[in-house]
Design a protein around this motif. Structure first.
Motif, PDB file in Angstrom:
ATOM      1  N   UNK A 158       0.852  -1.181   0.000  1.00 61.88           N
ATOM      2  CA  UNK A 158       0.000   0.000   0.000  1.00 61.88           C
ATOM      3  C   UNK A 158       0.886   1.229   0.000  1.00 61.88           C
ATOM      4  N   UNK A 159       0.532   2.199  -0.807  1.00 61.83           N
ATOM      5  CA  UNK A 159       1.317   3.435  -0.909  1.00 61.83           C
ATOM      6  C   UNK A 159       0.513   4.604  -0.364  1.00 61.83           C
ATOM      7  N   UNK A 160       1.220   5.465   0.355  1.00 62.80           N
ATOM      8  CA  UNK A 160       0.615   6.672   0.908  1.00 62.80           C
ATOM      9  C   UNK A 160       1.407   7.880   0.465  1.00 62.80           C
ATOM     10  N   UNK A 161       0.717   8.969   0.262  1.00 66.60           N
ATOM     11  CA  UNK A 161       1.339  10.267   0.039  1.00 66.60           C
ATOM     12  C   UNK A 161       0.918  11.137   1.222  1.00 66.60           C
ATOM     13  N   UNK A 162       1.901  11.594   1.994  1.00 62.44           N
ATOM     14  CA  UNK A 162       1.641  12.317   3.228  1.00 62.44           C
ATOM     15  C   UNK A 162       2.305  13.683   3.137  1.00 62.44           C
ATOM     16  N   UNK A 163       1.548  14.735   3.419  1.00 62.08           N
ATOM     17  CA  UNK A 163       2.083  16.094   3.447  1.00 62.08           C
ATOM     18  C   UNK A 163       2.133  16.544   4.901  1.00 62.08           C
ATOM     19  N   UNK A 164       3.329  16.921   5.360  1.00 61.66           N
ATOM     20  CA  UNK A 164       3.566  17.321   6.745  1.00 61.66           C
ATOM     21  C   UNK A 164       3.999  18.775   6.821  1.00 61.66           C
ATOM     22  N   UNK A 165       3.748  19.398   7.975  1.00 63.00           N
ATOM     23  CA  UNK A 165       4.334  20.705   8.252  1.00 63.00           C
ATOM     24  C   UNK A 165       5.835  20.526   8.438  1.00 63.00           C
ATOM     25  N   UNK A 166       6.588  21.588   8.227  1.00 62.97           N
ATOM     26  CA  UNK A 166       8.037  21.502   8.447  1.00 62.97           C
ATOM     27  C   UNK A 166       8.349  21.766   9.917  1.00 62.97           C
ATOM     28  N   UNK A 167       7.732  21.021  10.782  1.00 61.94           N
ATOM     29  CA  UNK A 167       7.947  21.153  12.221  1.00 61.94           C
ATOM     30  C   UNK A 167       8.977  20.128  12.675  1.00 61.94           C
ATOM     31  N   UNK A 168       9.661  20.478  13.742  1.00 62.18           N
ATOM     32  CA  UNK A 168      10.675  19.585  14.290  1.00 62.18           C
ATOM     33  C   UNK A 168      10.015  18.308  14.809  1.00 62.18           C
ATOM     34  N   UNK A 169      10.491  17.164  14.337  1.00 59.15           N
ATOM     35  CA  UNK A 169       9.998  15.874  14.799  1.00 59.15           C
ATOM     36  C   UNK A 169       8.754  15.366  14.097  1.00 59.15           C
ATOM     37  N   UNK A 170       8.234  16.074  13.111  1.00 58.66           N
ATOM     38  CA  UNK A 170       6.993  15.656  12.441  1.00 58.66           C
ATOM     39  C   UNK A 170       7.179  14.318  11.725  1.00 58.66           C
ATOM     40  N   UNK A 171       8.294  14.158  11.025  1.00 49.37           N
ATOM     41  CA  UNK A 171       8.522  12.909  10.294  1.00 49.37           C
ATOM     42  C   UNK A 171       8.752  11.746  11.263  1.00 49.37           C
ATOM     43  N   UNK A 172       9.477  11.992  12.341  1.00 41.55           N
ATOM     44  CA  UNK A 172       9.731  10.939  13.332  1.00 41.55           C
ATOM     45  C   UNK A 172       8.423  10.479  13.965  1.00 41.55           C
ATOM     46  N   UNK A 173       7.526  11.412  14.279  1.00 37.18           N
ATOM     47  CA  UNK A 173       6.230  11.035  14.854  1.00 37.18           C
ATOM     48  C   UNK A 173       5.409  10.214  13.870  1.00 37.18           C
ATOM     49  N   UNK A 174       5.455  10.581  12.604  1.00 38.66           N
ATOM     50  CA  UNK A 174       4.693   9.852  11.579  1.00 38.66           C
ATOM     51  C   UNK A 174       5.244   8.440  11.401  1.00 38.66           C
ATOM     52  N   UNK A 175       6.546   8.318  11.251  1.00 40.22           N
ATOM     53  CA  UNK A 175       7.148   6.995  11.075  1.00 40.22           C
ATOM     54  C   UNK A 175       6.996   6.137  12.329  1.00 40.22           C
ATOM     55  N   UNK A 176       7.068   6.775  13.491  1.00 41.78           N
ATOM     56  CA  UNK A 176       6.872   6.046  14.746  1.00 41.78           C
ATOM     57  C   UNK A 176       5.470   5.488  14.864  1.00 41.78           C
ATOM     58  N   UNK A 177       4.483   6.265  14.449  1.00 42.68           N
ATOM     59  CA  UNK A 177       3.099   5.792  14.469  1.00 42.68           C
ATOM     60  C   UNK A 177       2.929   4.580  13.559  1.00 42.68           C
ATOM     61  N   UNK A 178       3.502   4.658  12.368  1.00 35.56           N
ATOM     62  CA  UNK A 178       3.388   3.555  11.410  1.00 35.56           C
ATOM     63  C   UNK A 178       4.016   2.291  11.997  1.00 35.56           C
ATOM     64  N   UNK A 179       5.158   2.421  12.630  1.00 37.45           N
ATOM     65  CA  UNK A 179       5.835   1.271  13.226  1.00 37.45           C
ATOM     66  C   UNK A 179       5.036   0.723  14.407  1.00 37.45           C
ATOM     67  N   UNK A 180       4.541   1.585  15.274  1.00 31.40           N
ATOM     68  CA  UNK A 180       3.784   1.132  16.447  1.00 31.40           C
ATOM     69  C   UNK A 180       2.496   0.423  16.060  1.00 31.40           C
ATOM     70  N   UNK A 181       1.925   0.782  14.923  1.00 28.65           N
ATOM     71  CA  UNK A 181       0.687   0.142  14.465  1.00 28.65           C
ATOM     72  C   UNK A 181       0.947  -1.179  13.742  1.00 28.65           C
TER      73      UNK A 181
END
Length: 106
Positions: free
Chosen positions: A3-26
């Motif tokens: 499955x492929x996702x296209x995700x647009x994030x704010x350029x905030x500190x830690x935004x990508x880490x939180x997103x990848x962490x959520x994917x891993x935890x799920x």
């Protein structure tokens, strides 16, 4: 199927880490990732490996993250189309056919 996702994030500190962490935890595994960064946002294209979990639920969970602007599942329509073709083939196999008398003499 992946499955492929296209995700647009704010350029905030830690935004990508939180997103990848959520994917891993799920329970999903990121098999491929592309990133494009602009001053306004970060655009991720992720491919998650196939598993028994529902990717639509993952999409809704990612959308709830604070720094996420938009999430789009890229393979949702492509995945549904082969099932439609298989369904039509099955319908033609089980379509009613005219009865022919066995052993009839013409």
């Amino acid at each position: 199927m992946t499955t492929r996702f296209e995700i647009t994030l704010d350029t905030a500190e830690g935004a990508m880490i939180r997103t990848l962490g959520l994917i891993q935890r799920r329970g999903f595994t990121v098999s491929r990732m592309d990133m494009k960064s602009t001053p306004q946002n970060v655009q991720l294209r992720l491919e998650v490996a196939d598993c028994e979990r529902c990717p639509e639920v993952l999409q809704r969970q990612i959308e709830r993250l604070h720094d996420v602007q938009h999430v789009r599942q890229l393979t949702a329509l492509a995945a549904a189309q082969p099932h439609r073709r298989i369904g039509r083939a099955l319908v033609s196999l089980f379509a009613p056919r005219p009865r022919v008398a066995v052993g009839s003499r013409a």
